[in-house]
Motif scaffolding. Structure first.
Motif, short mmCIF file in Angstrom:
data_model
loop_
_atom_site.label_atom_id
_atom_site.label_comp_id
_atom_site.label_asym_id
_atom_site.label_seq_id
_atom_site.Cartn_x
_atom_site.Cartn_y
_atom_site.Cartn_z
N LYS A 50 8.54 -2.13 8.64
CA LYS A 50 8.36 -3.25 7.71
C LYS A 50 7.31 -2.92 6.64
O LYS A 50 7.49 -3.24 5.47
N SER A 51 6.23 -2.28 7.06
CA SER A 51 5.18 -1.96 6.09
C SER A 51 5.66 -0.93 5.07
O SER A 51 5.31 -1.00 3.90
N GLU A 52 6.48 0.00 5.51
CA GLU A 52 7.02 1.01 4.59
C GLU A 52 7.88 0.34 3.52
O GLU A 52 7.76 0.63 2.33
N ASP A 53 8.74 -0.59 3.93
CA ASP A 53 9.57 -1.31 2.97
C ASP A 53 8.72 -2.09 1.97
O ASP A 53 8.97 -2.05 0.76
N LEU A 54 7.72 -2.78 2.48
CA LEU A 54 6.89 -3.62 1.61
C LEU A 54 6.01 -2.77 0.69
O LEU A 54 5.85 -3.10 -0.49
N LEU A 55 5.46 -1.68 1.20
CA LEU A 55 4.65 -0.80 0.35
C LEU A 55 5.50 -0.19 -0.77
O LEU A 55 5.05 -0.08 -1.91
N ASN A 56 6.73 0.20 -0.44
CA ASN A 56 7.61 0.74 -1.49
C ASN A 56 7.94 -0.32 -2.53
O ASN A 56 8.02 -0.02 -3.73
N LEU A 57 8.14 -1.56 -2.10
CA LEU A 57 8.37 -2.65 -3.04
C LEU A 57 7.16 -2.82 -3.96
O LEU A 57 7.30 -2.95 -5.18
N ILE A 58 5.97 -2.81 -3.38
CA ILE A 58 4.75 -2.96 -4.18
C ILE A 58 4.61 -1.82 -5.18
O ILE A 58 4.33 -2.04 -6.36
N HIS A 59 4.84 -0.59 -4.72
CA HIS A 59 4.77 0.56 -5.64
C HIS A 59 5.75 0.42 -6.79
O HIS A 59 5.44 0.78 -7.93
N SER A 60 6.93 -0.12 -6.51
CA SER A 60 7.93 -0.28 -7.57
C SER A 60 7.54 -1.38 -8.56
O SER A 60 7.94 -1.35 -9.72
N ARG A 61 6.75 -2.35 -8.12
CA ARG A 61 6.34 -3.47 -8.98
C ARG A 61 5.13 -3.16 -9.85
O ARG A 61 4.96 -3.74 -10.93
#
Length: 195
Positions: free
Chosen positions: A106-117
Motif C-alpha cells: 500500500k505504501s509503495e502505491d501511495l508513494l508512487n502516486l505522491i511522486h507523480s503529483r
C-alpha cells in the motif's frame, strides 16, 4: 559525540506525568544510523522506539492538512497508519508479517502516486496567475499547501516503512534500494524548492 549539529538523545520519561527525568545517551545522527544498519557479531543491535514520533506526526498532519490534503492521499495515509498500528501492537509474528507485506504494498502505491503529483503541484504554486494580486497570492498559497501536504504524507509513510523494516530485521534496511530511492527523491524535491 561527533561534531554534527544534530544528534539523537535518549531520555528517561516518567510514565505517569510524561516528564523527562534524565538524559541517558546522546549520539550523532550518523552514529545512530550505524547502530540501525550495522551489527557486530555477538553484540545485539537496537533501535530506539520512535513510534511516538510517528503517532505525533500523524496527528499533526491530520490537524494541519485537514483542508488541503487530497482525499485519496488522506485515505491511503490513514490506512497505512492503521496497518502500522496493528503491526506495532501485534505479538503474533506471522500475522504481523502478513500485515507488513500489506503495508509495504500500500505504501509503495501511495508513494508512487505522491511522486507523480509533486511536479504538477510545484508548477501550480510557481505559476504566474493572471488574476488580481490577491487572487494570485491565494491560489499560490493553496497550491503550496497541497505540495506541503503531499510531502508530509510521504514522510509519515516512510517512517512507517522504516519502523517495519527495523521490526523485521535491520538487514532489510541496508539493501532496500526502493525505500532509499523514495527518501532521496523526496529530499531532492524539497531541496530544489528551497533553492
Amino acid at each position: 559525540m561527533s561534531e554534527e549539529k544534530n544528534y539523537i538523545r535518549t531520555m528517561l520519561v516518567n510514565s505517569k506525568n510524561h516528564r523527562y527525568v534524565a538524559e541517558l545517551d546522546s549520539m550523532g545522527v550518523s552514529e545512530y544510523m550505524q547502530l540501525m544498519i550495522k551489527s557486530q557479531q555477538g553484540v545485539p543491535s537496537f533501535v530506539l522506539d520512535f513510534s511516538p514520533l510517528v503517532d505525533a506526526l500523524h496527528k499533526k498532519i491530520d490537524e494541519k492538512n485537514n483542508y488541503h490534503e487530497e482525499s485519496e492521499i488522506k485515505l491511503g495515509r490513514s490506512s497505512i497508519y492503521n496497518i502500522w498500528r496493528q503491526i506495532k501492537g501485534s505479538s503474533e509474528s506471522s500475522f504481523a508479517g502478513a500485515l507488513g507485506a500489506n503495508l509495504v504494498a500500500k505504501s509503495e502505491d501511495l508513494l508512487n502516486l505522491i511522486h507523480s503529483r509533486l511536479p504538477r503541484l510545484t508548477i501550480d504554486y510557481r505559476s504566474n496567475y493572471q488574476n488580481t494580486p490577491l487572487e494570485a497570492s491565494s491560489k499560490r498559497a493553496a497550491a503550496f499547501s497541497k505540495f506541503i501536504s503531499d510531502i508530509d504524507a510521504a514522510l509519515e509513510i516512510l517512517l512507517c516503512r522504516v519502523y517495519i523494516s527495523a521490526k523485521f530485521g535491520f538487514e532489510t534496511l541496508i539493501d532496500d534500494i526502493v525505500m532509499t530511492g523514495h527518501c532521496r527523491a523526496i529530499r531532492n524535491v524539497v531541496l530544489a524548492e528551497l533553492k
